[in-house]
Scaffold this active site. Structure first.
Site, PDB file in Angstrom:
ATOM      1  N   ARG A 258       5.900 -11.033  -5.667  1.00  0.00           N
ATOM      2  CA  ARG A 258       6.308  -9.649  -5.903  1.00  0.00           C
ATOM      3  C   ARG A 258       5.913  -8.684  -4.796  1.00  0.00           C
ATOM      4  O   ARG A 258       6.363  -7.544  -4.769  1.00  0.00           O
ATOM      5  CB  ARG A 258       5.764  -9.175  -7.258  1.00  0.00           C
ATOM      6  CG  ARG A 258       4.266  -9.212  -7.372  1.00  0.00           C
ATOM      7  CD  ARG A 258       3.844  -9.070  -8.812  1.00  0.00           C
ATOM      8  NE  ARG A 258       3.263  -7.761  -9.066  1.00  0.00           N
ATOM      9  CZ  ARG A 258       2.539  -7.472 -10.136  1.00  0.00           C
ATOM     10  NH1 ARG A 258       2.346  -8.377 -11.078  1.00  0.00           N
ATOM     11  NH2 ARG A 258       2.033  -6.285 -10.300  1.00  0.00           N
TER      12      ARG A 258
ATOM     13  N   CYS B  75       5.317  -3.410 -20.722  1.00  0.00           N
ATOM     14  CA  CYS B  75       4.427  -2.582 -19.908  1.00  0.00           C
ATOM     15  C   CYS B  75       4.561  -2.860 -18.414  1.00  0.00           C
ATOM     16  O   CYS B  75       3.787  -2.346 -17.623  1.00  0.00           O
ATOM     17  CB  CYS B  75       2.975  -2.744 -20.350  1.00  0.00           C
ATOM     18  SG  CYS B  75       2.349  -4.409 -20.110  1.00  0.00           S
TER      19      CYS B  75
ATOM     20  N   HIS C 255       0.842  -1.206   0.000  1.00  0.00           N
ATOM     21  CA  HIS C 255       0.000   0.000   0.000  1.00  0.00           C
ATOM     22  C   HIS C 255       0.871   1.247   0.000  1.00  0.00           C
ATOM     23  O   HIS C 255       0.652   2.180  -0.743  1.00  0.00           O
ATOM     24  CB  HIS C 255      -0.813   0.107   1.295  1.00  0.00           C
ATOM     25  CG  HIS C 255      -1.925  -0.871   1.417  1.00  0.00           C
ATOM     26  ND1 HIS C 255      -2.624  -1.324   0.357  1.00  0.00           N
ATOM     27  CD2 HIS C 255      -2.471  -1.453   2.512  1.00  0.00           C
ATOM     28  CE1 HIS C 255      -3.551  -2.154   0.785  1.00  0.00           C
ATOM     29  NE2 HIS C 255      -3.472  -2.252   2.092  1.00  0.00           N
TER      30      HIS C 255
ATOM     31  N   ARG D 230      -6.867  -4.142 -21.241  1.00  0.00           N
ATOM     32  CA  ARG D 230      -6.594  -5.514 -20.816  1.00  0.00           C
ATOM     33  C   ARG D 230      -7.853  -6.107 -20.210  1.00  0.00           C
ATOM     34  O   ARG D 230      -8.514  -5.464 -19.394  1.00  0.00           O
ATOM     35  CB  ARG D 230      -5.450  -5.528 -19.794  1.00  0.00           C
ATOM     36  CG  ARG D 230      -5.034  -6.949 -19.437  1.00  0.00           C
ATOM     37  CD  ARG D 230      -3.818  -6.962 -18.559  1.00  0.00           C
ATOM     38  NE  ARG D 230      -4.123  -6.459 -17.227  1.00  0.00           N
ATOM     39  CZ  ARG D 230      -3.204  -6.299 -16.277  1.00  0.00           C
ATOM     40  NH1 ARG D 230      -1.936  -6.569 -16.529  1.00  0.00           N
ATOM     41  NH2 ARG D 230      -3.547  -5.843 -15.090  1.00  0.00           N
TER      42      ARG D 230
ATOM     43  N   ARG E 159      -5.739  -1.186 -17.091  1.00  0.00           N
ATOM     44  CA  ARG E 159      -6.107  -2.309 -16.219  1.00  0.00           C
ATOM     45  C   ARG E 159      -7.602  -2.180 -15.935  1.00  0.00           C
ATOM     46  O   ARG E 159      -8.023  -1.252 -15.247  1.00  0.00           O
ATOM     47  CB  ARG E 159      -5.295  -2.263 -14.927  1.00  0.00           C
ATOM     48  CG  ARG E 159      -3.792  -2.500 -15.138  1.00  0.00           C
ATOM     49  CD  ARG E 159      -3.041  -2.392 -13.815  1.00  0.00           C
ATOM     50  NE  ARG E 159      -1.704  -2.955 -13.855  1.00  0.00           N
ATOM     51  CZ  ARG E 159      -0.587  -2.230 -13.881  1.00  0.00           C
ATOM     52  NH1 ARG E 159      -0.641  -0.915 -13.881  1.00  0.00           N
ATOM     53  NH2 ARG E 159       0.592  -2.824 -13.890  1.00  0.00           N
TER      54      ARG E 159
ATOM     55  N   ASN F  60       6.628  -7.461 -14.492  1.00  0.00           N
ATOM     56  CA  ASN F  60       6.383  -7.657 -13.049  1.00  0.00           C
ATOM     57  C   ASN F  60       6.105  -9.126 -12.759  1.00  0.00           C
ATOM     58  O   ASN F  60       6.742  -9.747 -11.899  1.00  0.00           O
ATOM     59  CB  ASN F  60       5.172  -6.842 -12.573  1.00  0.00           C
ATOM     60  CG  ASN F  60       5.271  -5.383 -12.943  1.00  0.00           C
ATOM     61  OD1 ASN F  60       6.355  -4.890 -13.207  1.00  0.00           O
ATOM     62  ND2 ASN F  60       4.151  -4.694 -12.974  1.00  0.00           N
ATOM     63  N   ASP F  61       5.135  -9.677 -13.477  1.00  0.00           N
ATOM     64  CA  ASP F  61       4.823 -11.087 -13.242  1.00  0.00           C
ATOM     65  C   ASP F  61       5.884 -11.996 -13.844  1.00  0.00           C
ATOM     66  O   ASP F  61       6.175 -13.057 -13.295  1.00  0.00           O
ATOM     67  CB  ASP F  61       3.439 -11.432 -13.798  1.00  0.00           C
ATOM     68  CG  ASP F  61       2.345 -11.039 -12.824  1.00  0.00           C
ATOM     69  OD1 ASP F  61       2.528 -11.267 -11.613  1.00  0.00           O
ATOM     70  OD2 ASP F  61       1.330 -10.487 -13.246  1.00  0.00           O
TER      71      ASP F  61
ATOM     72  N   GLU G  15       3.927 -12.834 -19.673  1.00  0.00           N
ATOM     73  CA  GLU G  15       4.298 -12.648 -18.264  1.00  0.00           C
ATOM     74  C   GLU G  15       4.471 -13.977 -17.539  1.00  0.00           C
ATOM     75  O   GLU G  15       4.675 -14.020 -16.340  1.00  0.00           O
ATOM     76  CB  GLU G  15       3.296 -11.735 -17.547  1.00  0.00           C
ATOM     77  CG  GLU G  15       1.849 -12.106 -17.735  1.00  0.00           C
ATOM     78  CD  GLU G  15       0.886 -11.078 -17.132  1.00  0.00           C
ATOM     79  OE1 GLU G  15       1.303 -10.190 -16.385  1.00  0.00           O
ATOM     80  OE2 GLU G  15      -0.317 -11.199 -17.426  1.00  0.00           O
TER      81      GLU G  15
HETATM   82  C1  PEP Z   1       3.034  -7.152 -15.260  1.00  0.00           C
HETATM   83  O1  PEP Z   1       2.817  -8.226 -14.695  1.00  0.00           O
HETATM   84  O2  PEP Z   1       4.185  -6.769 -15.582  1.00  0.00           O
HETATM   85  C2  PEP Z   1       1.927  -6.235 -15.569  1.00  0.00           C
HETATM   86  C3  PEP Z   1       2.110  -5.143 -16.275  1.00  0.00           C
HETATM   87  O3  PEP Z   1       0.700  -6.541 -15.072  1.00  0.00           O
HETATM   88  P1  PEP Z   1       0.243  -6.278 -13.548  1.00  0.00           P
HETATM   89  O4  PEP Z   1       1.326  -5.460 -12.882  1.00  0.00           O
HETATM   90  O5  PEP Z   1      -1.067  -5.599 -13.637  1.00  0.00           O
HETATM   91  O6  PEP Z   1       0.166  -7.679 -13.028  1.00  0.00           O
HETATM   92 MG    MG Z   2       0.763  -9.035 -14.584  1.00  0.00          MG
END
Ligand code: PEP
Ligand code: MG
Length: 591
Positions: A484, A521, A207, A350, A314, A473-474, A450
Site C-alpha cells: 500500500r 474503518c 510522508h 485497537r 491506533r 487498507n490492508d 483485513e
Molecule cells: C486498515 O488496514 O484498513 C486499517 C484501518 O488499519 P491501518 O491503516 O492502521 O493498517
Molecule cells: Mg490495517
C-alpha cells in the site's frame, strides 16, 4: 503519470495526471525544492597541527545541529495528528545519527587520516553512508538515503557554510515541487505561505501524503514526468482531489480552476454547518459516523467534526519516540484521557499493530523475510503475552470511565480471538479480586477484518467476536498483493476491485447475520464516493479521519438506500473494475 492534453496555439500549458493525496485546489507559483541536491563544499588540505581544531569544530557543529533539530521537534509537537508524530519520530532518528555516532567518529577519523577540512570530511562520509543505504534491496531503507543527506546538510550548515534549500524565501502562494519532502522540511514550512504540494516520489501512504492530509493542503505524489516542465516561478495548478497538475495554464484554464477552488472553499464552509446534524439517509436509515485517531490530541478534531465516537484508536503512538516501553499506568492514563474527553461516546481501542518494519527496533525484533506477512499485529502481541496483558489491563481499567471496545488487528484464525478472550477473562477475574473498577458488562472484544482469509472465514469469526471493523487498507493490500505504500504499483491499488468488494460484502453479511455490529474503518470509509456501496452492503457504521467526516455525512443525507439497492446488487456481480466505477459514479449522482 502522463501528459493528458496540450492546447494548441503555441501555449506551454501542460497537464499531468498524478496520484491524488490531499483534496482541494491550489493555484500558485512553483517553488522547486531539491532535498537530494548534493551540497558543494571545497576540499582543503590541512596541516597536521590543524587536525585537532577541525575535529573539535565537527563536535561543536554536531551539537549545534542536534540543538536545531530539537527546535524542529518542538515545532513538530505543535502539529496535531499523525503528521506531528511522524515528524517527531524521524527527527529523533536525525539526532541519533548526529550524536556521538558512527557518522561523527567517521568524520573525525577522515580528518586525521586524509588531513582534509571538516566540511569535506563530512560530505565524503555522508556519501559513503548514502551509497551503502542506496544499495540495500529494501526500498524503505534505500529511501532513508534522503534522510542521511539531510543530516549531512545540517552538519555542514552548522560548520558555517550557507546551505540553500530551506524555505526562508518562499513566494506567497508557493506550490512546493520536490522529489520528496523530509520531515524536517515539513516542520520548516510556513503553512500560510504554502498553497500546495507536489512530490515526484511517494505513494498514497507516503510522508508527504500523511502530512498534506493533516495540514489540509491540496497535494499530489508520483509526479515524475513533470520535472522537465516545472520551472521555478511558473504558475501551477494542483487539483489534489483529481490528481491533476497543470503547469503554466492558459487564462481559460486558470479561470476554470479559480471557480473550482471557490466552489471547494464554499463547500468546506457549508460542511462545517453539518456538525450537529445526525447522519440519516433520505429514507430514514441512521448511520453512525465515528473518527479514527492516532493520538489523544486528535480527539479535539474528532469532536469538532461531530464524531459520535472513536471507531479506531491506533494505540501505537504510546510506543513511539522512546527507548523504553510504556508501563500499565502510563497506558491507562493515556487511554483514560481519550475516554473522558469523549464524554460517554464509545472509544474503540485497537491493540498494538506493529511488526518488524514498524517499531521493530523498539521491541528488538529482527525483520523476517517478508515483514508484511510476518510476526505482526495480533500475532506479535500473542508472542509477547506480558506486553499484551499490560495493554489489556490498562484498557479494562479505563473502561470504568466510559464505554470502551477492544479491537484486535490482523486476526486470521478463530484461535487468536479465543486466546485473547481467555486472557481477558482471567484478567477481569484478577482485577475484580483486587477490587479494581472495570465496566460491567466488560468491554466488547472485536476484530479487524483485513486479511482476505479472515473475510472468507467471517462467519466462523463472527461466532467468536463481539463486533467487526473492516480494515479496507490492508484488505486491499493483501487481496491484490499490492504494497500500500509503494508508488510503483500504486496504480493497481484499488478498493473497488471486485475481489475486494466481494470480501467486504461477504464479511459484512456474515457479521450482520450473526447479529454483531459491523463497521468500516479503512480509508474507504472516508471517501464519500464509496459511501453508497458500503451502505448498500448493509453497513451502518463508518469510522474515518475527522477531516473526511462532514463530506461523508453530506453524501449520506442525499442518499436513499431503497433507490440505490438495485445498482449496488449490480456492482457485486460486476467483474470489471471500470464498470464498477461507472455504476458507482451513477450512484453518486444527486437525485
Ligand atoms: C486498515 O488496514 O484498513 C486499517 C484501518 O488499519 P491501518 O491503516 O492502521 O493498517
Ligand atoms: Mg490495517
Amino acid at each position: 503519470m502522463k501528459i493528458k492534453a496540450q492546447p494548441s496555439g503555441g501555449s506551454r500549458e501542460k497537464i499531468f495526471q498524478c496520484i491524488p493525496v490531499g483534496a482541494g485546489v491550489a493555484i500558485g507559483t512553483i517553488y522547486r525544492h531539491d532535498s537530494r541536491a548534493v551540497i558543494q563544499v571545497r576540499e582543503r588540505r590541512i596541516p597536521v597541527t590543524k587536525v585537532r581544531t577541525e575535529q573539535h569544530r565537527v563536535l561543536e557543529a554536531a551539537a549545534e545541529a542536534v540543538g536545531r533539530i530539537g527546535t524542529l521537534q518542538t515545532q513538530a509537537r505543535r502539529m496535531t495528528g499523525p503528521a506531528g508524530e511522524e515528524l517527531g519520530y524521524i527527527l529523533e532518528a536525525y539526532q541519533q545519527m548526529l550524536g556521538g555516532s558512527r557518522l561523527v567518529r567517521g568524520v573525525q577519523k577522515r580528518i586525521a587520516e586524509e588531513r582534509i577540512n571538516a566540511e569535506a570530511a563530512v560530505m565524503k562520509e555522508i556519501g559513503l553512508m548514502a551509497e551503502a543505504f542506496a544499495a540495500m534491496s529494501d526500498p524503505y531503507l534505500a529511501a532513508r538515503m534522503a534522510d542521511i543527506r539531510e543530516v549531512g546538510r545540517r552538519l555542514v550548515e552548522s560548520l558555517g557554510k550557507e546551505v540553500e534549500g530551506d524555505f526562508d524565501n518562499l513566494p506567497a502562494h508557493a506550490v512546493i515541487v520536490a522529489d520528496e519532502l523530509t520531515p524536517a522540511d515539513t516542520a520548516l514550512l510556513d503553512p500560510r505561505r504554502v498553497s500546495g504540494l507536489v512530490t515526484i516520489l511517494g505513494g498514497v501512504e507516503s510522508h508527504t501524503a500523511i502530512v498534506a492530509r493533516s495540514l489540509g493542503l491540496p497535494a499530489v505524489v508520483a509526479a515524475a514526468d513533470l520535472l522537465d516542465d516545472a520551472d521555478n516561478g511558473l504558475t501551477i495548478i494542483v487539483d489534489g482531489g483529481a490528481g491533476i497538475v497543470i503547469v503554466d495554464p492558459v487564462a481559460a484554464t486558470l479561470a476554470r480552476y479559480r471557480r473550482k477552488r471557490a466552489g471547494f472553499a464554499k463547500s468546506q464552509q457549508s460542511l462545517k454547518k453539518l456538525r450537529a446534524v445526525p447522519a440519516v439517509t433520505r429514507d430514514g436509515c441512521r448511520i453512525g459516523l465515528q473518527a479514527n485517531i492516532e493520538l489523544p490530541a486528535d480527539v479535539d478534531a474528532a469532536l469538532a467534526a461531530g464524531a459520535e465516537g472513536v471507531g479506531l484508536f491506533r494505540s501505537e503512538f504510546m510506543f513511539m519516540n522512546r527507548d523504553d516501553l510504556p508501563g500499565e499506568e502510563e497506558q491507562f492514563a493515556e487511554i483514560c484521557k481519550v475516554v473522558k474527553q469523549m464524554n460517554g461516546r464509545p472509544v474503540t481501542i485497537r491493540t498494538l499493530d506493529v511488526g518488524a518494519d514498524k517499531l521493530g527496533d523498539v521491541f528488538g525484533m529482527k525483520p523476517g523475510p517478508n515483514p508484511a506477512l510476518g510476526l505482526r499485529a495480533i500475532r506479535f502481541s500473542l508472542s509477547r503475552r506480558k506486553l499484551m496483558l499490560i495493554q489489556l489491563s490498562a484498557i479494562l481499567r479505563a473502561s470504568a470511565f466510559g464505554p470502551v471496545r477492544i479491537l484486535l488487528p490482523m486476526v486470521c484464525i478463530v484461535d487468536e480471538v479465543r486466546e485473547v478472550r481467555r486472557m481477558m477473562n482471567r484478567l477481569i477475574a484478577q482485577l475484580k479480586r483486587r477490587r479494581v473498577k472495570i465496566a460491567d458488562p466488560p468491554p466488547p472484544l472485536g476484530i479487524m477484518i483485513e486479511i482476505p482469509g479472515a473475510a472468507l472465514a467471517a462467519d466462523a469469526l463472527a461466532a467468536e467476536s463481539d463486533f467487526f471493523a473492516i480494515g479496507t487498507n490492508d484488505l486491499t493490500q493483501y487481496t491484490l498483493a499490492i504494497d500500500r505504500s509503494d508508488d510503483q504499483v500504486a496504480y493497481l491499488y484499488n478498493p473497488l476491485h471486485p475481489a475486494v468488494l466481494r470480501l467486504i460484502q461477504f464479511s459484512a453479511e456474515a457479521g450482520l447475520a450473526a447479529g454483531i455490529p459491523v463497521s468500516v474503518c479503512g480509508e474507504m470509509a472516508g471517501d464519500d464516493r464509496m459511501t453508497p456501496i458500503l451502505l448498500g452492503f448493509g453497513i451502518t457504521e463508518l469510522s474515518m479521519s475527522p477531516n473526511s467526516l462532514p463530506r461523508v455525512k453530506k453524501r449520506i443525507l442525499a442518499l436513499s438506500l431503497a433507490a440505490i439497492s438495485g445498482r449496488v446488487r449490480r456492482i457485486t456481480t460486476e467483474s470489471d473494475p471500470i464498470q464498477v466505477q461507472a455504476i458507482l459514479d451513477d450512484l453518486c449522482q444527486p437525485g
